[in-house]
Design a protein around this motif. Structure first.
Motif, PDB file in Angstrom:
ATOM      1  N   GLU A   1       0.845  -1.191   0.000  1.00 32.81           N
ATOM      2  CA  GLU A   1       0.000   0.000   0.000  1.00 32.81           C
ATOM      3  C   GLU A   1       0.881   1.241   0.000  1.00 32.81           C
ATOM      4  O   GLU A   1       1.943   1.269   0.601  1.00 32.81           O
ATOM      5  CB  GLU A   1      -0.900   0.030   1.233  1.00 32.81           C
ATOM      6  CG  GLU A   1      -1.975  -1.033   1.269  1.00 32.81           C
ATOM      7  CD  GLU A   1      -2.815  -0.928   2.524  1.00 32.81           C
ATOM      8  OE1 GLU A   1      -2.282  -0.464   3.552  1.00 32.81           O
ATOM      9  OE2 GLU A   1      -3.995  -1.309   2.479  1.00 32.81           O
ATOM     10  N   GLU A   2       0.416   2.256  -0.701  1.00 31.71           N
ATOM     11  CA  GLU A   2       1.119   3.534  -0.716  1.00 31.71           C
ATOM     12  C   GLU A   2       0.123   4.628  -0.385  1.00 31.71           C
ATOM     13  O   GLU A   2      -1.013   4.621  -0.864  1.00 31.71           O
ATOM     14  CB  GLU A   2       1.747   3.780  -2.085  1.00 31.71           C
ATOM     15  CG  GLU A   2       2.576   5.060  -2.143  1.00 31.71           C
ATOM     16  CD  GLU A   2       3.215   5.252  -3.506  1.00 31.71           C
ATOM     17  OE1 GLU A   2       4.413   4.965  -3.650  1.00 31.71           O
ATOM     18  OE2 GLU A   2       2.480   5.690  -4.421  1.00 31.71           O
ATOM     19  N   GLY A   3       0.547   5.561   0.446  1.00 29.05           N
ATOM     20  CA  GLY A   3      -0.352   6.635   0.810  1.00 29.05           C
ATOM     21  C   GLY A   3       0.356   7.715   1.593  1.00 29.05           C
ATOM     22  O   GLY A   3       1.526   7.591   1.961  1.00 29.05           O
ATOM     23  N   LYS A   4      -0.370   8.790   1.832  1.00 27.27           N
ATOM     24  CA  LYS A   4       0.175   9.905   2.604  1.00 27.27           C
ATOM     25  C   LYS A   4       0.093   9.579   4.084  1.00 27.27           C
ATOM     26  O   LYS A   4      -0.961   9.198   4.596  1.00 27.27           O
ATOM     27  CB  LYS A   4      -0.592  11.194   2.299  1.00 27.27           C
ATOM     28  CG  LYS A   4       0.011  12.419   2.972  1.00 27.27           C
ATOM     29  CD  LYS A   4      -0.588  13.710   2.439  1.00 27.27           C
ATOM     30  CE  LYS A   4      -2.027  13.876   2.846  1.00 27.27           C
ATOM     31  NZ  LYS A   4      -2.547  15.220   2.519  1.00 27.27           N
ATOM     32  N   VAL A   5       1.209   9.700   4.778  1.00 32.07           N
ATOM     33  CA  VAL A   5       1.250   9.408   6.205  1.00 32.07           C
ATOM     34  C   VAL A   5       1.896  10.567   6.949  1.00 32.07           C
ATOM     35  O   VAL A   5       2.550  11.435   6.352  1.00 32.07           O
ATOM     36  CB  VAL A   5       2.052   8.112   6.493  1.00 32.07           C
ATOM     37  CG1 VAL A   5       1.423   6.916   5.796  1.00 32.07           C
ATOM     38  CG2 VAL A   5       3.514   8.278   6.075  1.00 32.07           C
ATOM     39  N   ALA A   6       1.720  10.572   8.245  1.00 28.29           N
ATOM     40  CA  ALA A   6       2.351  11.594   9.085  1.00 28.29           C
ATOM     41  C   ALA A   6       3.857  11.350   9.159  1.00 28.29           C
ATOM     42  O   ALA A   6       4.315  10.207   9.233  1.00 28.29           O
ATOM     43  CB  ALA A   6       1.740  11.555  10.479  1.00 28.29           C
ATOM     44  N   LEU A   7       4.603  12.407   9.136  1.00 30.50           N
ATOM     45  CA  LEU A   7       6.051  12.364   9.318  1.00 30.50           C
ATOM     46  C   LEU A   7       6.411  13.362  10.405  1.00 30.50           C
ATOM     47  O   LEU A   7       6.131  14.550  10.270  1.00 30.50           O
ATOM     48  CB  LEU A   7       6.777  12.710   8.010  1.00 30.50           C
ATOM     49  CG  LEU A   7       8.302  12.824   8.117  1.00 30.50           C
ATOM     50  CD1 LEU A   7       8.925  11.460   8.425  1.00 30.50           C
ATOM     51  CD2 LEU A   7       8.893  13.400   6.823  1.00 30.50           C
ATOM     52  N   ILE A   8       7.014  12.883  11.473  1.00 29.91           N
ATOM     53  CA  ILE A   8       7.411  13.758  12.576  1.00 29.91           C
ATOM     54  C   ILE A   8       8.825  14.252  12.330  1.00 29.91           C
ATOM     55  O   ILE A   8       9.784  13.469  12.358  1.00 29.91           O
ATOM     56  CB  ILE A   8       7.338  13.023  13.935  1.00 29.91           C
ATOM     57  CG1 ILE A   8       5.990  12.322  14.107  1.00 29.91           C
ATOM     58  CG2 ILE A   8       7.595  14.007  15.072  1.00 29.91           C
ATOM     59  CD1 ILE A   8       4.801  13.231  14.065  1.00 29.91           C
ATOM     60  N   LYS A   9       8.949  15.536  12.058  1.00 29.17           N
ATOM     61  CA  LYS A   9      10.268  16.153  11.898  1.00 29.17           C
ATOM     62  C   LYS A   9      10.784  16.487  13.298  1.00 29.17           C
ATOM     63  O   LYS A   9      10.345  17.447  13.938  1.00 29.17           O
ATOM     64  CB  LYS A   9      10.151  17.423  11.059  1.00 29.17           C
ATOM     65  CG  LYS A   9       9.965  17.179   9.581  1.00 29.17           C
ATOM     66  CD  LYS A   9      11.279  16.840   8.899  1.00 29.17           C
ATOM     67  CE  LYS A   9      11.132  16.862   7.383  1.00 29.17           C
ATOM     68  NZ  LYS A   9      12.414  16.621   6.705  1.00 29.17           N
ATOM     69  N   ILE A  10      11.735  15.703  13.739  1.00 31.37           N
ATOM     70  CA  ILE A  10      12.191  15.791  15.135  1.00 31.37           C
ATOM     71  C   ILE A  10      13.075  17.013  15.349  1.00 31.37           C
ATOM     72  O   ILE A  10      13.967  17.309  14.560  1.00 31.37           O
ATOM     73  CB  ILE A  10      12.948  14.515  15.521  1.00 31.37           C
ATOM     74  CG1 ILE A  10      12.037  13.298  15.387  1.00 31.37           C
ATOM     75  CG2 ILE A  10      13.490  14.611  16.945  1.00 31.37           C
ATOM     76  CD1 ILE A  10      12.719  11.977  15.645  1.00 31.37           C
ATOM     77  N   THR A  11      12.811  17.699  16.459  1.00 34.72           N
ATOM     78  CA  THR A  11      13.639  18.840  16.850  1.00 34.72           C
ATOM     79  C   THR A  11      14.456  18.543  18.107  1.00 34.72           C
ATOM     80  O   THR A  11      15.432  19.231  18.392  1.00 34.72           O
ATOM     81  CB  THR A  11      12.752  20.079  17.112  1.00 34.72           C
ATOM     82  OG1 THR A  11      11.761  19.749  18.108  1.00 34.72           O
ATOM     83  CG2 THR A  11      12.053  20.506  15.829  1.00 34.72           C
ATOM     84  N   LYS A  12      14.051  17.510  18.863  1.00 26.87           N
ATOM     85  CA  LYS A  12      14.758  17.166  20.094  1.00 26.87           C
ATOM     86  C   LYS A  12      14.596  15.679  20.381  1.00 26.87           C
ATOM     87  O   LYS A  12      13.500  15.135  20.244  1.00 26.87           O
ATOM     88  CB  LYS A  12      14.207  17.991  21.273  1.00 26.87           C
ATOM     89  CG  LYS A  12      14.906  17.729  22.598  1.00 26.87           C
ATOM     90  CD  LYS A  12      14.286  18.575  23.710  1.00 26.87           C
ATOM     91  CE  LYS A  12      14.943  18.303  25.041  1.00 26.87           C
ATOM     92  NZ  LYS A  12      14.310  19.085  26.143  1.00 26.87           N
ATOM     93  N   VAL A  13      15.695  15.022  20.771  1.00 29.32           N
ATOM     94  CA  VAL A  13      15.682  13.597  21.103  1.00 29.32           C
ATOM     95  C   VAL A  13      16.320  13.400  22.466  1.00 29.32           C
ATOM     96  O   VAL A  13      17.362  13.992  22.765  1.00 29.32           O
ATOM     97  CB  VAL A  13      16.451  12.764  20.059  1.00 29.32           C
ATOM     98  CG1 VAL A  13      16.500  11.300  20.487  1.00 29.32           C
ATOM     99  CG2 VAL A  13      15.811  12.873  18.695  1.00 29.32           C
ATOM    100  N   GLU A  14      15.696  12.557  23.270  1.00 30.32           N
ATOM    101  CA  GLU A  14      16.228  12.244  24.604  1.00 30.32           C
ATOM    102  C   GLU A  14      16.088  10.748  24.857  1.00 30.32           C
ATOM    103  O   GLU A  14      15.012  10.180  24.692  1.00 30.32           O
ATOM    104  CB  GLU A  14      15.457  13.022  25.676  1.00 30.32           C
ATOM    105  CG  GLU A  14      15.893  12.710  27.100  1.00 30.32           C
ATOM    106  CD  GLU A  14      15.014  13.391  28.126  1.00 30.32           C
ATOM    107  OE1 GLU A  14      15.107  13.027  29.317  1.00 30.32           O
ATOM    108  OE2 GLU A  14      14.213  14.280  27.733  1.00 30.32           O
TER     109      GLU A  14
END
Length: 256
Positions: free
Chosen positions: A231-244
């Protein structure tokens, strides 16, 4: 002095051991590793049955038996008991479920169609932290976040979110891309599946596979092709600004 019936004694020990093991699962909360909380009532019922059987069996220990040979059939119950006490249960991880596919396009959290969710419902379901002006989603709220992003992605573009989970990568992922994931358990550990959100992190110190992290990021969208479901489709992508990096929680599962 009453003589002990060795076969009845062995059977009493087996019954009592099963009761003690089940009690220990609840006392140490290791029962959460094996099954959904909705199944606990059935296990508690079995605990009561084992206790009653053990009480009645205790009286049979002193019943005389002419044949004193130990019954070989007891081994069927002794082997799983030994394994139960020896093997230390652990929560499933990305390594354990590497053969379980992850469906990002359709998270399979609910097969029913749901109506669109307005802003007030989003704030209620996701427990928005108004003082920080971002959506904070951990534990059970992780599932709510997935559903809201899946069903209302266009309305959520640009929103700030905070999530916690373990790092999961497919074989074709780049070093910057991974899924922040949780294990979704519908009934027991055997049916657990990886459920998560696609993330992208361009900074240094790339999160390692199976590492538990907390991220802060901005919701965007991308086109994703799932090689398992085709399946192909538009999904959410989280552009990360901080990782812990964080410690794994006691209960690593989410439940539908």
């Amino acid at each position: 002095m009453k003589k002990i019936n060795i076969n009845e004694l062995i059977w009493f020990i087996i019954l009592a051991s099963f009761a003690y093991y089940i009690y220990g699962l609840f006392n140490t909360q290791k029962i959460n590793t094996y099954m959904h909380p909705k199944m606990f009532k059935y296990v508690l019922f079995s605990l009561g049955v084992f206790i009653l059987l053990s009480i009645f069996q205790f009286r049979r220990i002193f019943i005389y038996e002419q044949n004193k040979r130990i019954k070989p059939g007891y081994i069927i119950f002794i082997i799983p008991l030994l394994l139960a006490f020896i093997v230390n249960p652990e929560n499933l991880s990305a390594k354990v479920v590497s053969n379980k596919n992850i469906n990002i396009v359709n998270s399979n959290l609910d097969n029913k169609e749901k109506p669109a969710i307005d802003d007030e419902e989003i704030q209620l379901d996701m427990n928005i932290d108004t003082s920080a002006d971002y959506y904070s989603a951990h534990g059970e709220k992780f599932k709510d976040t997935m559903m809201i992003l899946y069903e209302n992605l266009d309305e959520m573009i640009g929103e700030e979110v905070e999530l916690s989970g373990f790092v999961y990568r497919e074989s074709d992922f780049s070093e910057e891309r991974f899924v922040i994931a949780r294990l979704l358990m519908s009934c027991c550990a055997a049916d657990a599946q990886v459920a998560g959100l696609l993330c992208e992190w361009g900074g240094d110190n790339k999160p390692q596979d199976n590492e538990w992290i907390k991220i802060m990021g901005r919701v965007e969208s991308t086109i994703y092709y799932n090689e398992y479901t085709h399946e192909e489709g538009k999904v959410a992508l989280i552009k990360i600004t901080k990782v812990e990096v964080i410690e794994p929680p006691k209960d690593q599962y989410i439940y539908p």
